[in-house]
Write a protein that holds these residues in place. Structure first.
Motif, PDB file in Angstrom:
ATOM      1  N   GLU A 125       0.849  -1.177   0.000  1.00 26.04           N
ATOM      2  CA  GLU A 125       0.000   0.000   0.000  1.00 26.04           C
ATOM      3  C   GLU A 125       0.887   1.230   0.000  1.00 26.04           C
ATOM      4  OE1 GLU A 125      -3.556   1.859   2.696  1.00 26.04           O
ATOM      5  OE2 GLU A 125      -1.789   0.995   3.624  1.00 26.04           O
ATOM      6  N   PRO A 128      -2.606   6.801   0.174  1.00 26.77           N
ATOM      7  CA  PRO A 128      -4.033   6.508   0.249  1.00 26.77           C
ATOM      8  C   PRO A 128      -4.773   7.123  -0.930  1.00 26.77           C
ATOM      9  CG  PRO A 128      -3.222   7.353   2.328  1.00 26.77           C
ATOM     10  CD  PRO A 128      -2.125   7.502   1.332  1.00 26.77           C
ATOM     11  N   ASP A 153       2.490   4.028   4.311  1.00 21.50           N
ATOM     12  CA  ASP A 153       1.376   4.947   4.267  1.00 21.50           C
ATOM     13  C   ASP A 153       1.942   6.357   4.171  1.00 21.50           C
ATOM     14  OD1 ASP A 153      -0.992   6.144   4.335  1.00 21.50           O
ATOM     15  OD2 ASP A 153      -1.499   5.630   6.392  1.00 21.50           O
TER      16      ASP A 153
ATOM     17  N   CYS B  25     -15.572  -1.929   4.487  1.00 22.85           N
ATOM     18  CA  CYS B  25     -14.438  -1.332   3.790  1.00 22.85           C
ATOM     19  C   CYS B  25     -14.663  -1.301   2.282  1.00 22.85           C
ATOM     20  CB  CYS B  25     -13.176  -2.117   4.124  1.00 22.85           C
ATOM     21  SG  CYS B  25     -11.696  -1.421   3.391  1.00 22.85           S
ATOM     22  N   LYS B  69      -7.507  -3.841   1.698  1.00 23.31           N
ATOM     23  CA  LYS B  69      -6.646  -2.761   1.206  1.00 23.31           C
ATOM     24  C   LYS B  69      -6.034  -3.141  -0.137  1.00 23.31           C
ATOM     25  CE  LYS B  69      -5.199  -0.726   5.563  1.00 23.31           C
ATOM     26  NZ  LYS B  69      -4.050  -0.570   6.448  1.00 23.31           N
ATOM     27  N   ARG B  73      -6.659  -1.092  -3.581  1.00 27.27           N
ATOM     28  CA  ARG B  73      -5.524  -0.500  -4.286  1.00 27.27           C
ATOM     29  C   ARG B  73      -5.448  -0.983  -5.733  1.00 27.27           C
ATOM     30  NH1 ARG B  73       0.384  -2.209  -4.200  1.00 27.27           N
ATOM     31  NH2 ARG B  73       1.393  -0.487  -5.243  1.00 27.27           N
ATOM     32  N   LYS B 107     -11.369   4.046   3.629  1.00 25.88           N
ATOM     33  CA  LYS B 107     -10.585   3.921   4.871  1.00 25.88           C
ATOM     34  C   LYS B 107     -11.322   4.527   6.059  1.00 25.88           C
ATOM     35  CE  LYS B 107      -6.073   3.452   2.856  1.00 25.88           C
ATOM     36  NZ  LYS B 107      -4.712   3.967   2.734  1.00 25.88           N
ATOM     37  N   ASP B 108     -12.071   5.598   5.808  1.00 26.97           N
ATOM     38  CA  ASP B 108     -12.863   6.180   6.890  1.00 26.97           C
ATOM     39  C   ASP B 108     -13.977   5.225   7.289  1.00 26.97           C
ATOM     40  OD1 ASP B 108     -11.203   8.265   6.519  1.00 26.97           O
ATOM     41  OD2 ASP B 108     -12.713   9.726   5.934  1.00 26.97           O
ATOM     42  N   LEU B 110     -13.913   2.022   7.157  1.00 24.96           N
ATOM     43  CA  LEU B 110     -13.343   0.923   7.932  1.00 24.96           C
ATOM     44  C   LEU B 110     -13.104   1.356   9.381  1.00 24.96           C
ATOM     45  CD1 LEU B 110     -12.155  -1.908   8.087  1.00 24.96           C
ATOM     46  CD2 LEU B 110      -9.974  -0.954   7.349  1.00 24.96           C
ATOM     47  N   THR B 129      -4.941  -1.760  11.467  1.00 24.37           N
ATOM     48  CA  THR B 129      -4.840  -1.179  10.132  1.00 24.37           C
ATOM     49  C   THR B 129      -3.427  -0.769   9.762  1.00 24.37           C
ATOM     50  OG1 THR B 129      -5.316   1.030  10.987  1.00 24.37           O
ATOM     51  CG2 THR B 129      -7.197  -0.288  10.269  1.00 24.37           C
ATOM     52  N   ALA B 131      -2.034   1.902  10.747  1.00 25.11           N
ATOM     53  CA  ALA B 131      -1.919   3.366  10.759  1.00 25.11           C
ATOM     54  C   ALA B 131      -1.501   3.828  12.149  1.00 25.11           C
ATOM     55  CB  ALA B 131      -3.249   3.992  10.382  1.00 25.11           C
ATOM     56  N   ARG B 139      -8.985  10.446  11.250  1.00 27.20           N
ATOM     57  CA  ARG B 139      -9.986   9.830  10.367  1.00 27.20           C
ATOM     58  C   ARG B 139     -11.351   9.784  11.061  1.00 27.20           C
ATOM     59  NH1 ARG B 139      -8.242   7.749   5.802  1.00 27.20           N
ATOM     60  NH2 ARG B 139      -6.093   7.012   5.637  1.00 27.20           N
TER      61      ARG B 139
END
Lengths: 322, 155
Positions: A125, A128, A153, B25, B69, B73, B107-108, B110, B129, B131, B139
């Motif tokens: 990934e 975004p 990311d 998602c 994801k 993508r 993504k939001d 999810l 995730t 992140a 988010r």
């Protein structure tokens, strides 16, 4: 969001879909049980060809270096030698695993300091789609079973997170000193992960579990700008016992905006009563006991974020206050 | 390799939790089912030592999210029809909420799903995730604003 919860609860796979899923799993797993030697032979042939090519390339390298520099070649030539054996890396003793539990005796190198992860990395990934989070650069294991898949990311310079043993977590500079010494009875260490942050510091997360749904999740960071701590002399700003649920309807806006959901307490101000004030009565989720959410700001600037499920107030206080 | 009964238990224990997260998602039932299937298959292949059903579920949820994801993508798939057409809501309130969440970026969606439906904390979502916690918070905050706006519009 109750309506969303009700909607989602109504969604289920039908028996037909479940059967199709199970059949597909059985078929695909059966197919993978039948090994074919052809792919292995092809892989060996490719590997030999690659090695032969590399040998030729290396033998010609001095002559090529006199020519115009190739930025890609330059970058590759300076990279450390990759190894596929985690035990062969300098930090192998820090990786979690049954045979890597020894505690480092001397100064501990940061687990992510090895520039190249010891396993192949597949970037799955980058950037975004919606453009958000573009400033957030992280490279963390996205694959719980092996850490061999990483996510980038934001597309910034890669760095790596690493799974650690509890001993290795405790040995980390600064952050390790704030790992609790003792956990309530029945809880055992489940996982520890550490990595670099964007401010040149590091983060460390740890999870203890009681084997069911009770858990203690601790995140330790050292932010450049510490969060604003709460004034503990005003319990109305953080005591969850003072408000009935749902907070979305009953919490005063000023209290909500003041950080009620995830308050930060100075370590110097922390008392059993303050910790107890964060225990949500009757809301331990599926676990017994209470649920606690708060952060602690230590004098050295480290911030500990606690997410606790399934402890009593006294157990939570003992855990945090030591 | 688990036998047929083990496999059925594995699927029964986790199918709906995983499917709902994938659906939140991806928005597309077919893609969501594929993501869930991939996650189960990966568990069968890897056969990781998981201590409890909760660990098993967390492992599968994380792999499912990663598969989602991947799909977002590579295929840039978005639902061609509102989710409520595939799964009609029981009432107008549920329909409004589902449509509002479906209108968020993937993504939001999810993050909202994991926070409000799955009951995960910000830290848990960050772990699931990949992140940072700050990204998850932003988010969530952005999603709440959008949801408020969308729900006000719908009423």
């Amino acid at each position: 969001m109750n309506a969303y919860q009700r909607y989602m609860e109504s969604i289920r796979l039908t028996p037909e879909e479940r059967d199709a899923l199970r059949s597909a799993l059985e078929a695909r797993s059966a197919a993978r049980r039948k090994p074919s030697h052809l792919p292995r032979l092809a892989a060996c042939a490719c590997g030999l060809a690659l090695l032969a090519g590399l040998g030729v390339g290396l033998s010609q390298a001095p002559e090529e270096s006199a020519a115009a520099p190739d930025p890609v070649q330059g970058a590759v030539s300076g990279a450390p030698v990759l190894t596929l054996d985690p035990k062969a890396t300098p930090d192998a003793r820090l990786y979690a695993g049954p045979d890597t539990l020894e505690t480092p005796a001397e100064a501990v190198p940061l687990p992510w300091s090895t520039p190249v992860p010891s396993e192949p990395v597949t970037v799955i990934e980058a950037h975004p789609e919606d453009g958000s989070g573009s400033t957030d650069a992280s490279l963390v294991p996205a694959d719980p079973e092996g850490g061999s898949i990483f996510m980038v990311d934001g597309g910034a310079a890669p760095s790596a997170a690493a799974d650690l043993t509890l001993e290795a977590c405790r040995a980390l500079p600064r952050l390790g000193a704030h790992v609790p010494e003792t956990l309530p009875e029945g809880f055992s260490f489940a996982s520890g992960t550490s990595g670099p942050d964007q401010e040149g510091g590091s983060w460390l997360t740890l999870l203890w579990s009681d084997g069911a749904l009770g858990e203690v999740f601790l995140s330790l960071t050292q932010p450049e700008t510490p969060p604003e701590p709460m004034d503990v002399s005003d319990p109305a700003a953080y005591d969850v016992r003072l408000y009935e649920r749902p907070w979305s309807e009953r919490l005063p806006e000023a209290v909500r905006a003041g950080g009620f959901a995830d308050p930060v307490f100075r370590w110097e101000d922390l008392t059993e009563e303050v910790v107890a004030a964060r225990g949500l009565p009757g809301d331990g989720g599926d676990a017994g006991g209470l649920r606690f959410t708060f952060r602690v700001l230590y004098p050295d600037g480290v911030v500990a974020a606690y997410r606790i499920k399934g402890l009593t107030r006294s157990e939570a206080a003992a855990l945090v206050l030591g | 390799m688990p036998d047929r009964e083990d496999l059925e238990g594995l699927v029964l224990r986790n199918e709906n939790i995983l499917y709902r997260a994938a659906l939140a998602c991806l928005g597309d039932p077919e893609e969501a089912r594929d993501a869930v299937q991939d996650a189960f298959l990966r568990l069968l292949e890897k056969a990781p030592a998981l201590e409890s059903p909760e660990h098993e579920r967390a492992w599968l949820l994380k792999v499912t999210i990663n598969r989602c994801k991947d799909r977002l993508r590579f295929w840039r798939r978005h639902p061609t029809a509102p989710l409520t057409e595939s799964y009609p809501a029981a009432g107008p309130e549920e329909a409004s909420a589902a449509q509002a969440v479906a209108a968020l970026p993937p993504k939001d969606r999810l993050v909202v799903h994991l926070f409000y439906y799955q009951g995960c904390s910000v830290a848990e979502i960050a772990a699931l995730t990949g992140a940072r916690a700050g990204t998850v918070r932003s988010r969530l905050s952005r999603a709440r604003q959008k949801l408020r706006h969308l729900l006000e519009e719908s009423t």
